[in-house]
Design an enzyme around this catalytic site. Structure first.
Site, PDB file in Angstrom:
ATOM      1  N   SER A 157       0.832  -1.222   0.000  1.00 30.25           N
ATOM      2  CA  SER A 157       0.000   0.000   0.000  1.00 30.25           C
ATOM      3  C   SER A 157       0.859   1.261   0.000  1.00 30.25           C
ATOM      4  O   SER A 157       0.557   2.228  -0.717  1.00 30.25           O
ATOM      5  CB  SER A 157      -0.973   0.000   1.185  1.00 30.25           C
ATOM      6  N   HIS A 190      -2.026  -8.978   1.776  1.00 30.57           N
ATOM      7  CA  HIS A 190      -1.721  -7.715   2.497  1.00 30.57           C
ATOM      8  C   HIS A 190      -2.876  -7.480   3.478  1.00 30.57           C
ATOM      9  O   HIS A 190      -3.177  -8.359   4.280  1.00 30.57           O
ATOM     10  CB  HIS A 190      -1.533  -6.626   1.438  1.00 30.57           C
ATOM     11  N   HIS A 201       5.514 -12.963   7.465  1.00 25.69           N
ATOM     12  CA  HIS A 201       5.741 -11.568   7.084  1.00 25.69           C
ATOM     13  C   HIS A 201       6.942 -11.482   6.142  1.00 25.69           C
ATOM     14  O   HIS A 201       7.872 -12.282   6.248  1.00 25.69           O
ATOM     15  CB  HIS A 201       5.989 -10.694   8.318  1.00 25.69           C
ATOM     16  N   ARG A 253       2.670  -5.194  16.915  1.00 23.14           N
ATOM     17  CA  ARG A 253       1.293  -4.696  16.775  1.00 23.14           C
ATOM     18  C   ARG A 253       0.311  -5.792  17.202  1.00 23.14           C
ATOM     19  O   ARG A 253      -0.722  -5.525  17.799  1.00 23.14           O
ATOM     20  CB  ARG A 253       1.034  -4.266  15.320  1.00 23.14           C
ATOM     21  N   ASP A 258      -2.521  -8.761  11.441  1.00 25.83           N
ATOM     22  CA  ASP A 258      -3.873  -9.188  11.051  1.00 25.83           C
ATOM     23  C   ASP A 258      -4.385 -10.384  11.848  1.00 25.83           C
ATOM     24  O   ASP A 258      -5.560 -10.733  11.742  1.00 25.83           O
ATOM     25  CB  ASP A 258      -3.893  -9.533   9.550  1.00 25.83           C
TER      26      ASP A 258
HETATM   27  N1  NMX Z   1       0.892 -19.962   5.560  1.00 29.18           N
HETATM   28  C1  NMX Z   1       1.313 -20.816   4.600  1.00 29.18           C
HETATM   29  N2  NMX Z   1       2.378 -20.569   3.802  1.00 29.18           N
HETATM   30  C2  NMX Z   1       3.067 -19.436   4.027  1.00 29.18           C
HETATM   31  C3  NMX Z   1       2.719 -18.531   5.034  1.00 29.18           C
HETATM   32  C4  NMX Z   1       1.565 -18.817   5.811  1.00 29.18           C
HETATM   33  N3  NMX Z   1       1.106 -17.976   6.742  1.00 29.18           N
HETATM   34  N4  NMX Z   1       3.610 -17.519   5.024  1.00 29.18           N
HETATM   35  C5  NMX Z   1       4.480 -17.772   4.024  1.00 29.18           C
HETATM   36  N5  NMX Z   1       4.143 -18.930   3.410  1.00 29.18           N
HETATM   37  C6  NMX Z   1       4.755 -19.518   2.232  1.00 29.18           C
HETATM   38  C7  NMX Z   1       4.647 -18.537   1.062  1.00 29.18           C
HETATM   39  O1  NMX Z   1       3.338 -18.619   0.451  1.00 29.18           O
HETATM   40  C8  NMX Z   1       5.772 -19.004   0.164  1.00 29.18           C
HETATM   41  O2  NMX Z   1       5.347 -20.163  -0.513  1.00 29.18           O
HETATM   42  P1  NMX Z   1       5.731 -20.402  -2.070  1.00 29.18           P
HETATM   43  O3  NMX Z   1       7.234 -20.302  -2.126  1.00 29.18           O
HETATM   44  O4  NMX Z   1       5.199 -21.767  -2.353  1.00 29.18           O
HETATM   45  O5  NMX Z   1       5.056 -19.310  -2.830  1.00 29.18           O
HETATM   46  C9  NMX Z   1       6.846 -19.406   1.182  1.00 29.18           C
HETATM   47  O6  NMX Z   1       6.147 -19.668   2.411  1.00 29.18           O
HETATM   48  C10 NMX Z   1       7.894 -18.368   1.426  1.00 29.18           C
HETATM   49  O7  NMX Z   1       7.261 -17.185   1.859  1.00 29.18           O
HETATM   50  P2  NMX Z   1       8.025 -16.155   2.794  1.00 29.18           P
HETATM   51  O8  NMX Z   1       9.311 -15.769   2.123  1.00 29.18           O
HETATM   52  O9  NMX Z   1       8.117 -16.670   4.183  1.00 29.18           O
HETATM   53  O10 NMX Z   1       7.008 -14.955   2.831  1.00 29.18           O
HETATM   54  P3  NMX Z   1       6.786 -13.804   1.751  1.00 29.18           P
HETATM   55  O11 NMX Z   1       7.690 -12.665   2.107  1.00 29.18           O
HETATM   56  O12 NMX Z   1       6.857 -14.290   0.366  1.00 29.18           O
HETATM   57  O13 NMX Z   1       5.266 -13.394   2.036  1.00 29.18           O
HETATM   58  C11 NMX Z   1       3.362 -12.951   3.362  1.00 29.18           C
HETATM   59  C12 NMX Z   1       4.860 -12.729   3.179  1.00 29.18           C
HETATM   60  C13 NMX Z   1       2.856 -12.058   4.479  1.00 29.18           C
HETATM   61  C14 NMX Z   1       2.639 -12.541   2.060  1.00 29.18           C
HETATM   62  C15 NMX Z   1       3.107 -14.445   3.693  1.00 29.18           C
HETATM   63  O14 NMX Z   1       3.713 -14.777   4.918  1.00 29.18           O
HETATM   64  C16 NMX Z   1       1.634 -14.815   3.743  1.00 29.18           C
HETATM   65  O15 NMX Z   1       1.029 -15.071   2.695  1.00 29.18           O
HETATM   66  N6  NMX Z   1       1.011 -14.792   4.981  1.00 29.18           N
HETATM   67  C17 NMX Z   1      -0.416 -15.031   5.101  1.00 29.18           C
HETATM   68  C18 NMX Z   1      -1.187 -13.811   4.652  1.00 29.18           C
HETATM   69  C19 NMX Z   1      -1.051 -12.680   5.637  1.00 29.18           C
HETATM   70  O16 NMX Z   1      -1.160 -12.837   6.827  1.00 29.18           O
HETATM   71  N7  NMX Z   1      -0.821 -11.447   5.096  1.00 29.18           N
HETATM   72  C20 NMX Z   1      -0.799 -10.242   5.924  1.00 29.18           C
HETATM   73  C21 NMX Z   1       0.556  -9.573   5.994  1.00 29.18           C
HETATM   74  C22 NMX Z   1       0.486  -8.361   6.889  1.00 29.18           C
HETATM   75  N8  NMX Z   1      -0.336  -7.306   6.317  1.00 29.18           N
HETATM   76  O17 NMX Z   1      -1.204  -6.804   6.948  1.00 29.18           O
HETATM   77  O18 NMX Z   1      -0.101  -6.893   5.164  1.00 29.18           O
HETATM   78  C1  MLT Z   2       1.925  -3.708   6.686  1.00 29.23           C
HETATM   79  O1  MLT Z   2       1.539  -3.229   7.757  1.00 29.23           O
HETATM   80  O2  MLT Z   2       1.999  -3.021   5.653  1.00 29.23           O
HETATM   81  C2  MLT Z   2       2.168  -5.177   6.619  1.00 29.23           C
HETATM   82  O3  MLT Z   2       2.676  -5.669   7.816  1.00 29.23           O
HETATM   83  C3  MLT Z   2       2.896  -5.648   5.400  1.00 29.23           C
HETATM   84  C4  MLT Z   2       4.326  -5.219   5.208  1.00 29.23           C
HETATM   85  O4  MLT Z   2       4.916  -4.484   5.969  1.00 29.23           O
HETATM   86  O5  MLT Z   2       4.888  -5.709   4.202  1.00 29.23           O
END
Ligand code: NMX
Ligand code: MLT
Length: 431
Positions: A233, A263, A309, A318, A364
């Protein structure tokens, strides 16, 4: 001139001089290398942006202008906005002046309600919010002044004008669309005697005999406001604004990014996941049941929302703050208890999956259960709350970017063929 304008007008010349000196004398200093993996990997870890409003060390979490977010949980969001912009806590007079300024700007034009009313009744609340912000673009002072030949060193001032108006109207828009979208009856008029977040809570119309829902809204608005500038964002808002598209265009773009399930929409998904476990197991599930449901989710190729994350490698502070609020105010609530049990269970499961870099809860994971407790049960609305808060940070970032005179964002892309060539050259050199 309002006190915030005055303060920034004093600070900005020195900031500009410091940036000019730094780039002139040390412009060639290297701050990051980029690997091929990072080019394909969402630029993770590439240090290539400047953001002074906040920073996120992986082992500490959000720090706003030098203050860890855990120390800001008693602030009003207006105080945090002042801090984001100036790096200082406001005095009582400065806070009152900012609050008065926001109150004076809190008028949503009728055409916004007409546009929202014309949208399909099942539109996602995030689509409604971002449409409302975009149609208000005709109010932009930046665009009016730009069309009139505004000088570059005044861009920050016009951006601040837009930022303050947006921050002032967002609670009214968000509360109004909540009542419209979820059949809650007519809009509730604002109460100017209240602070920004308490007024938002009042306009939502959630019964709040103890004032605890208003307390939660203040906390929520502080916690979600900023997270440095690399998140989707903030990066999107900054990129669009760097083209001198005004903040109405830029913010609605950035918040469209927040509407993604990886996100901000994760808060909606997370509560959905928690409620689904309660439904599936007929009440607050045991740790074994949570384990089984988590495994089922992962085996279906889905993520566990609210966990993991891109930057953090600890429990998000948070989340800690929301958990502490829940323990104080609704420890017996079965939905909140499930959140606690998920926290006690899921990280150990995620730790066993090698590719997951951060097994800990992010912001979240906890917010939805608290909103649910107070009767805000429409979870497709939750990202709207995140958005109202996030506007504080990304608008402050835009003011600072225009103050520093940052240019249009334009990194360079390369092709897969070019990378294959570089990889072949590197392999040849290694032989
Ligand atoms: N559950 C299952 N798999 C996960 C999760 C999770 N909570 N977190 C990471 N992975 C997987 C991810 O999908 C990726 O798989 P692939 O290589 O098959 O695509 C692998 O682990 C490596 O990911 P990371 O390097 O650990 O994380 P990345 O930096 O790519 O992504 C998020 C970060 C936040 C997108 C990821 O952890 C996720 O999808 N979490 C669940 C969604 C979530 O809670 N998002 C909110 C973030 C905060 N916000 O408010 O924005
Ligand atoms: C945020 O607050 O924007 C989320 O934790 C995602 C991020 O920092 O990448």
């Amino acid at each position: 001139m309002a006190l915030l304008h005055e303060k920034l007008a004093q600070q900005i010349p020195a900031l500009r001089d410091a940036v000019k000196k730094l780039t002139k004398e040390s412009g060639a200093i290297k701050v990051s290398d980029v690997t091929l993996e990072q080019a394909y990997g969402g630029m993770r870890g590439v240090k290539s942006l400047v953001c002074d409003t906040s920073e996120v060390p992986p082992d500490k979490g959000l720090i706003i202008r030098g203050r860890p977010v855990g120390q800001l949980t008693r602030q009003l969001p207006e105080e945090t906005l002042w801090l984001l912009l100036t790096g200082e806590e406001p005095s009582a007079a400065e806070l009152a002046d900012l609050q008065a300024d926001l109150r004076a700007r809190a008028r949503v034009p009728d055409y916004v309600w007409a546009v929202l009313g014309a949208m399909p009744a099942d539109s996602h609340p995030m689509a409604m919010l971002n449409t409302a912000i975009l149609v208000m673009e005709r109010e932009s002072i930046f665009r009016q002044r730009y069309d009139g030949g505004m000088k570059k060193d005044e861009y920050w001032l016009a951006t601040l004008e837009d930022a303050l108006t947006i921050v002032a109207v967002l609670p009214e828009i968000a509360a109004g669309l909540y009542r419209m979208r979820f059949g809650k009856g007519s809009r509730i008029a604002g109460r100017p005697e209240l602070d920004w977040a308490a007024n938002f809570a009042a306009m939502l119309g959630i019964p709040d005999p103890t004032g605890d829902f208003a307390r939660l809204m203040r906390l929520y608005m502080v916690l979600h406001c900023d997270h440095e500038s690399g998140n989707v964002s903030a990066l999107t808002t900054a990129t669009v604004n760097s083209a001198l598209s005004d903040l109405y265009y830029a913010l609605s773009s950035g918040l469209n990014g927040l509407a993604g399930p990886l996100h901000g929409l994760a808060n909606q998904e997370c509560l959905g996941w928690v409620l689904e476990t309660n439904r599936k197991f007929g009440g607050s599930p045991t740790k074994e049941q949570i384990q089984a449901y988590a495994q089922e989710t992962l085996s279906a190729g889905r993520v566990i929302p609210g966990y993991g994350h891109a930057v953090l490698r600890i429990t998000d502070p948070r989340f800690d703050a929301l958990l502490a609020f829940g323990k104080q105010h609704c420890a017996d609530d079965p939905v909140f208890q499930t959140v606690v049990h998920v926290f006690e269970t899921v990280p150990d499961i995620l730790k066993t999956i090698q590719k997951i870099k951060d097994p800990w809860p992010n912001v979240d994971a906890g917010s939805g259960a608290l909103l649910y407790h107070y009767g805000l049960t429409e979870f497709p609305y939750y990202t709207v709350l995140f958005s109202v808060s996030r506007a504080l940070g990304v608008c402050a970032q835009a003011v600072m970017a225009r103050a520093m005179g940052l240019p249009i964002t334009r990194p360079k892309s390369v092709t897969t063929r070019w990378l294959q060539g570089e990889a072949a050259k590197a392999a040849g050199a290694a032989m």
